[in-house]
Enzyme design. Structure first.
Site, PDB file in Angstrom:
ATOM      1  N   LYS A   1       0.885  -1.167   0.000  1.00 47.42           N
ATOM      2  CA  LYS A   1       0.000   0.000   0.000  1.00 47.42           C
ATOM      3  C   LYS A   1       0.923   1.217   0.000  1.00 47.42           C
ATOM      4  O   LYS A   1       1.452   1.610   1.033  1.00 47.42           O
ATOM      5  CB  LYS A   1      -0.867  -0.039   1.257  1.00 47.42           C
ATOM      6  CG  LYS A   1      -2.238   0.587   1.153  1.00 47.42           C
ATOM      7  CD  LYS A   1      -2.234   2.053   0.859  1.00 47.42           C
ATOM      8  CE  LYS A   1      -1.716   2.886   1.989  1.00 47.42           C
ATOM      9  NZ  LYS A   1      -1.441   4.274   1.620  1.00 47.42           N
TER      10      LYS A   1
ATOM     11  N   GLU B   1       9.409   1.159  11.015  1.00 52.49           N
ATOM     12  CA  GLU B   1      10.437   2.199  10.855  1.00 52.49           C
ATOM     13  C   GLU B   1       9.705   3.523  10.995  1.00 52.49           C
ATOM     14  O   GLU B   1       8.988   3.941  10.085  1.00 52.49           O
ATOM     15  CB  GLU B   1      11.108   2.086   9.480  1.00 52.49           C
ATOM     16  CG  GLU B   1      11.811   0.760   9.229  1.00 52.49           C
ATOM     17  CD  GLU B   1      13.022   0.553  10.104  1.00 52.49           C
ATOM     18  OE1 GLU B   1      13.462   1.497  10.783  1.00 52.49           O
ATOM     19  OE2 GLU B   1      13.532  -0.586  10.134  1.00 52.49           O
TER      20      GLU B   1
ATOM     21  N   CYS C   1      13.644  10.593   7.614  1.00 54.55           N
ATOM     22  CA  CYS C   1      13.558  10.258   9.038  1.00 54.55           C
ATOM     23  C   CYS C   1      14.938  10.324   9.682  1.00 54.55           C
ATOM     24  O   CYS C   1      15.060  10.483  10.880  1.00 54.55           O
ATOM     25  CB  CYS C   1      12.971   8.867   9.188  1.00 54.55           C
ATOM     26  SG  CYS C   1      13.839   7.690   8.178  1.00 54.55           S
TER      27      CYS C   1
ATOM     28  N   GLU D   1       9.919  16.472  15.118  1.00 58.64           N
ATOM     29  CA  GLU D   1      10.625  16.138  13.879  1.00 58.64           C
ATOM     30  C   GLU D   1      10.264  17.221  12.863  1.00 58.64           C
ATOM     31  O   GLU D   1       9.090  17.427  12.559  1.00 58.64           O
ATOM     32  CB  GLU D   1      10.149  14.763  13.408  1.00 58.64           C
ATOM     33  CG  GLU D   1      10.907  14.244  12.226  1.00 58.64           C
ATOM     34  CD  GLU D   1      10.429  12.843  11.818  1.00 58.64           C
ATOM     35  OE1 GLU D   1       9.267  12.493  12.064  1.00 58.64           O
ATOM     36  OE2 GLU D   1      11.239  12.109  11.229  1.00 58.64           O
TER      37      GLU D   1
HETATM   38  P1  NAD Z   1       2.317   8.475   7.530  1.00 56.30           P
HETATM   39  O1  NAD Z   1       2.432   7.694   8.778  1.00 56.30           O
HETATM   40  O2  NAD Z   1       1.317   9.542   7.474  1.00 56.30           O
HETATM   41  O3  NAD Z   1       1.994   7.515   6.294  1.00 56.30           O
HETATM   42  C1  NAD Z   1       2.757   6.381   5.983  1.00 56.30           C
HETATM   43  C2  NAD Z   1       1.889   5.402   5.235  1.00 56.30           C
HETATM   44  O4  NAD Z   1       0.806   4.974   6.052  1.00 56.30           O
HETATM   45  C3  NAD Z   1       1.248   5.932   3.977  1.00 56.30           C
HETATM   46  O5  NAD Z   1       1.164   4.885   3.023  1.00 56.30           O
HETATM   47  C4  NAD Z   1      -0.139   6.320   4.440  1.00 56.30           C
HETATM   48  O6  NAD Z   1      -1.069   6.325   3.376  1.00 56.30           O
HETATM   49  C5  NAD Z   1      -0.431   5.208   5.413  1.00 56.30           C
HETATM   50  N1  NAD Z   1      -1.372   5.548   6.462  1.00 56.30           N
HETATM   51  C6  NAD Z   1      -1.659   6.767   6.969  1.00 56.30           C
HETATM   52  N2  NAD Z   1      -2.557   6.652   7.959  1.00 56.30           N
HETATM   53  C7  NAD Z   1      -2.832   5.337   8.096  1.00 56.30           C
HETATM   54  C8  NAD Z   1      -3.664   4.590   8.989  1.00 56.30           C
HETATM   55  N3  NAD Z   1      -4.382   5.156   9.941  1.00 56.30           N
HETATM   56  N4  NAD Z   1      -3.688   3.245   8.854  1.00 56.30           N
HETATM   57  C9  NAD Z   1      -2.934   2.641   7.926  1.00 56.30           C
HETATM   58  N5  NAD Z   1      -2.128   3.296   7.051  1.00 56.30           N
HETATM   59  C10 NAD Z   1      -2.075   4.634   7.149  1.00 56.30           C
HETATM   60  O7  NAD Z   1       3.777   8.983   7.266  1.00 56.30           O
HETATM   61  P2  NAD Z   1       4.303   9.913   6.081  1.00 56.30           P
HETATM   62  O8  NAD Z   1       3.797  11.287   6.349  1.00 56.30           O
HETATM   63  O9  NAD Z   1       4.012   9.284   4.770  1.00 56.30           O
HETATM   64  O10 NAD Z   1       5.886   9.848   6.312  1.00 56.30           O
HETATM   65  C11 NAD Z   1       6.540  10.683   7.204  1.00 56.30           C
HETATM   66  C12 NAD Z   1       6.950   9.950   8.458  1.00 56.30           C
HETATM   67  O11 NAD Z   1       7.608   8.739   8.115  1.00 56.30           O
HETATM   68  C13 NAD Z   1       7.945  10.707   9.294  1.00 56.30           C
HETATM   69  O12 NAD Z   1       7.600  10.669  10.664  1.00 56.30           O
HETATM   70  C14 NAD Z   1       9.248   9.980   9.081  1.00 56.30           C
HETATM   71  O13 NAD Z   1      10.170  10.089  10.100  1.00 56.30           O
HETATM   72  C15 NAD Z   1       8.787   8.597   8.888  1.00 56.30           C
HETATM   73  N6  NAD Z   1       9.779   7.829   8.135  1.00 56.30           N
HETATM   74  C16 NAD Z   1      10.498   6.896   8.822  1.00 56.30           C
HETATM   75  C17 NAD Z   1      11.468   6.170   8.159  1.00 56.30           C
HETATM   76  C18 NAD Z   1      12.259   5.134   8.893  1.00 56.30           C
HETATM   77  O14 NAD Z   1      12.824   4.282   8.248  1.00 56.30           O
HETATM   78  N7  NAD Z   1      12.310   5.155  10.204  1.00 56.30           N
HETATM   79  C19 NAD Z   1      11.704   6.382   6.801  1.00 56.30           C
HETATM   80  C20 NAD Z   1      10.948   7.342   6.133  1.00 56.30           C
HETATM   81  C21 NAD Z   1       9.975   8.053   6.829  1.00 56.30           C
END
Ligand code: NAD
Length: 486
Positions: A183, A259, A293, A390
């Site tokens: 997804k 992650e 991140c 962040e």
């Molecule tokens: P997000 O959590 O909003 O979304 C991530 C994914 O989850 C997307 O595919 C989104 O559509 C889906 N999603 C959103 N809400 C959901 C729910 N309630 N249930 C199931 N799926 C859902 O994150 P983002 O804004 O896309 O990314 C930014 C964040 O990701 C930052 O906090 C960053 O630090 C983190 N990040 C972490 C890593 C790592 O490896 N630790 C790498 C990249 C990004």
């Protein structure tokens, strides 16, 4: 510049990829993907419903049957071929990433190479899944331990690295013999849709990899997690959503690999090579416009170097060219959306209100596009929101410290524990300090830690499990022990 979306997306399908076919969504629903550099819609993408996701799981169940029976060598060869095909399509994929995510072309090219490497690395891991055999101490029997594919893995990826966060999961899952349903983030589904036919071309059979973009992420992910056939959920994204998924996964005792968010300290000790530290800071802060991140979030610079470091760093940041990432020479593209830009602007405003000095940037250029100028703040108050949260944008917040003890305490006083950066000419001192940091990864005299051959992941609220290295494949394997007498 006028962007020719049709030619950049030539050959990219925008429907669901289920069982090796492009499928229309049951509901007929589609959603728009927006170009963050122009704020214009690029195209629309099919939105999967829970019914479509059930079809994807049915396909993944059949895919698992076929794929788990392939020899490790066959699986490895398909992954190796997928690496070659991604490198063949390097430039085309980079442009698609820039188009939907906004990052500069040079960042996007870097991402494609990094993303592809997860296929090559895991092609090599596929044939090195080892068990063991030993004598039971008392009974005279043998203890035989081997590893099996864990089953169907649900992969949920973010928008900031639309290729690499997917391949970092698909690579080890396929090497282990699992099938997957992906997804992708709703802001950036096109990269994954462009990538998946390459896996088919590489010889990955239908049903092994399925892609279900959806504007109803919460519902469809929850419904898939409620299906007993899903045995692993690997998520990269915010801690808030990760936490929700861990609790949803608990019901069927699905293994979570998480992650999550970071808030990396960037520590410059008094004996650091200043130019190396500035160079490292540019990479740690500005890769992906700070939307990483691993991005350096809190800069702790020894009092004796503060003025010189801040001045040199601000000069480098101020000289970066901001603009449409598709233009050569641009190094800072737009942020992902208007909300992200608002957040960054409010963090800067809060810091300035609490007494921070603005050395460069501090504003959004006139639109269109979700741009924010590279920004350096110094004399930042320890309780400013820019330090606690962040940032996920091109803003560096600098504070001074005096002793190693003090900086370790400051660095560890944080609920996140993903990455830290340390700069020191004294390797022994740098290593000792690194060991005391409560993080999963440290860049010691380096501004970049990501490497497919290294275990990526965090502690505390930054996550569970590791991706990459020899650890990554373990998330997709089950251990079975057979007590045997012969
Ligand atoms: P997000 O959590 O909003 O979304 C991530 C994914 O989850 C997307 O595919 C989104 O559509 C889906 N999603 C959103 N809400 C959901 C729910 N309630 N249930 C199931 N799926 C859902 O994150 P983002 O804004 O896309 O990314 C930014 C964040 O990701 C930052 O906090 C960053 O630090 C983190 N990040 C972490 C890593 C790592 O490896 N630790 C790498 C990249 C990004």
């Amino acid at each position: 510049m006028t962007t020719d979306y049709a030619s950049l997306l030539a050959g990219v399908h925008t429907d669901l990829w289920i069982d090796g076919n492009w499928c229309l969504p049951h509901s007929g629903e589609r959603f728009e993907v927006i170009d963050p550099a122009t704020e214009r819609p690029i195209t629309t993408v099919a939105s999967a419903s829970s019914e479509d996701c059930r079809a994807a799981l049915d396909a993944a169940e059949r895919g698992l049957e076929t794929w788990s029976r392939k020899s490790p060598r066959e699986r490895g060869e398909a992954l190796r071929k997928a690496w070659e095909l991604m490198m063949r399509e390097h430039e085309r994929l980079a442009r698609i990433i820039t188009l939907e995510n906004g990052k500069s072309l040079s960042d996007a090219r870097g991402e494609v190479a990094y993303a592809a490497e997860f296929f090559r690395w895991n092609a090599e891991e596929a044939v090195r899944i080892c068990g063991r055999i030993s004598h039971a101490p008392q009974s005279g029997a043998r203890i035989m331990v081997h590893h099996k594919p864990a089953g169907i893995a649900l992969l949920v990826t973010p928008w900031n690295f639309p290729a690499a966060m997917a391949t970092r999961k698909i690579g080890p899952a396929l090497a282990a013999g699992c099938s997957v349903v992906i997804k992708p983030a709703s802001a950036t589904p096109l990269t994954m849709l462009a990538l998946v036919p390459l896996l088919a071309e590489a010889g990955v059979p239908p049903g092994v990899v399925n892609v279900v973009p959806s504007r109803r992420s919460r519902q469809v992910v929850a419904d898939m997690l409620a299906d007993l056939r899903v045995r692993v959920v690997s998520f990269t994204g915010s801690t808030e959503v990760g936490r929700a998924l861990i609790s949803e996964a608990a019901h069927n005792v699905v293994r979570p690999c998480m992650e999550l968010g970071g808030n990396a300290p960037f520590i410059v000790l008094d004996d650091a090579d200043l130019d190396a530290a500035v160079e490292g800071a540019m990479i740690a802060k500005m890769r992906n416009m700070g939307e990483a991140c691993t991005a350096a979030n809190r800069f702790y610079v020894h009092q004796s170097l503060l003025a010189e470091f801040s001045e040199k760093f601000a000069a480098r940041m101020g000289a970066l060219k901001t603009g449409n990432g598709l233009s050569e020479g641009v190094s800072v593209g737009p942020l992902i959306d208007a909300a992200a830009r608002e957040r960054v602007a409010s963090l800067v405003a809060d810091a300035v209100r609490r007494g921070a000095r603005l050395l460069t940037g501090g504003r959004a250029p006139t639109g269109p596009g979700f741009f924010y100028l590279p920004t350096v703040l110094t004399d930042v108050a320890a309780d400013a929101a820019v330090v606690r949260d962040e940032i996920f944008g091109p803003v560096a917040a600098i504070q001074a410290f005096r002793t190693d003890e003090e900086v370790v305490r400051l660095a560890n006083a944080c609920e996140f524990g993903l990455t830290a950066y340390v700069f020191s000419r004294d390797l022994s001192r740098g290593l000792q300090l690194s060991e005391r940091l409560e993080v999963g990864m440290v860049g010691l005299n380096r501004g970049l830690v990501s490497d497919p051959a290294a275990p990526f992941g965090g502690v505390k609220l930054s996550g569970l499990g590791r991706e990459g290295g020899s650890e990554g494949i373990q998330e997709y394997l089950e251990t079975q022990y057979i007590a045997v007498r012969w």
